[in-house]
Design an enzyme around this catalytic site. Sequence first.
Site, PDB file in Angstrom:
ATOM      1  N   CYS A 118      73.865  62.025  29.015  1.00  0.00           N
ATOM      2  CA  CYS A 118      73.783  62.854  27.810  1.00  0.00           C
ATOM      3  C   CYS A 118      74.315  62.032  26.629  1.00  0.00           C
ATOM      4  CB  CYS A 118      74.571  64.137  28.051  1.00  0.00           C
ATOM      5  SG  CYS A 118      74.674  65.327  26.703  1.00  0.00           S
ATOM      6  N   ASP A 175      62.806  67.603  29.177  1.00  0.00           N
ATOM      7  CA  ASP A 175      63.907  67.536  28.221  1.00  0.00           C
ATOM      8  C   ASP A 175      63.343  67.645  26.807  1.00  0.00           C
ATOM      9  OD1 ASP A 175      66.106  66.914  26.651  1.00  0.00           O
ATOM     10  OD2 ASP A 175      66.821  65.348  28.000  1.00  0.00           O
ATOM     11  N   HIS A 207      66.895  68.031  30.906  1.00  0.00           N
ATOM     12  CA  HIS A 207      68.153  67.420  30.489  1.00  0.00           C
ATOM     13  C   HIS A 207      69.273  67.854  31.447  1.00  0.00           C
ATOM     14  CE1 HIS A 207      70.516  65.382  27.391  1.00  0.00           C
ATOM     15  NE2 HIS A 207      71.466  66.271  27.630  1.00  0.00           N
TER      16      HIS A 207
END
Length: 237
Positions: A118, A175, A207
């Site tokens: 991330c 994502d 994600h």
Amino acid sequence: MSTKSIELSTPDGPMRTHVAHPTRTPTAGVIVIMEAFGLNNHIAGIADRLAAEGFLAVAPDLYHRYENKVVGYDELDAIFEMMGNLLDSQALMDVDAAIDYLASQGISNDKVGITGFCMGGRITFLTAISRPVAAAVTYYGGAIVTEGFSPNQPQLSNRHGELKCPWLGLFGDMDSMIPTDKLEELRSNLEHSAQPTDLVRYPEADHGFFCDERPSYNAAAASDAWQRTLSWFRTHL
């Protein structure tokens, strides 16, 4: 394997760092850069898994500048503020402290890898274009192929020519924060890189697909990504 929590010195004060040491004497080390949620059990667990594979793993707390350093997966307002206020220069300052610690343990730069998730995936790419590490693996790093939501997160993919080490990128097609067409543009640009690179897309992954504490966890993608990560580090460290 053994683990401990230590404090590393940075120009902005002491930084809590999770250290996972393998049973045998390590010949390489890996820096694990946290998600936007902080240095939580998930990130510490990744360091532990790397130590179980023989690497000296360190996970620095990049939120050491804040009073509350770990937030829940549903506290999005908090993470947007904390992540948005973290400067690239501060992140690299913290990475430098981790590199220095590994050096103090006998791990030279040409044996240091870095991986991140991330927010940490972006910082991993930033490190790969800014610091003399030996290998890098990015998991779904936002604000690499696009601008971030904060002015403190400029797009990084236009600096692909500055890569200083082999880089592996792992992304999920579902994502919404990372457009697949931009990933393919980066892949095309990386074909001309002097460094080995690979960009892997998982069609059914979103994600956060690697985190088994989140609804977006995808076991198949996570397993494949982990094996690729280990192979990347074993090849290049």
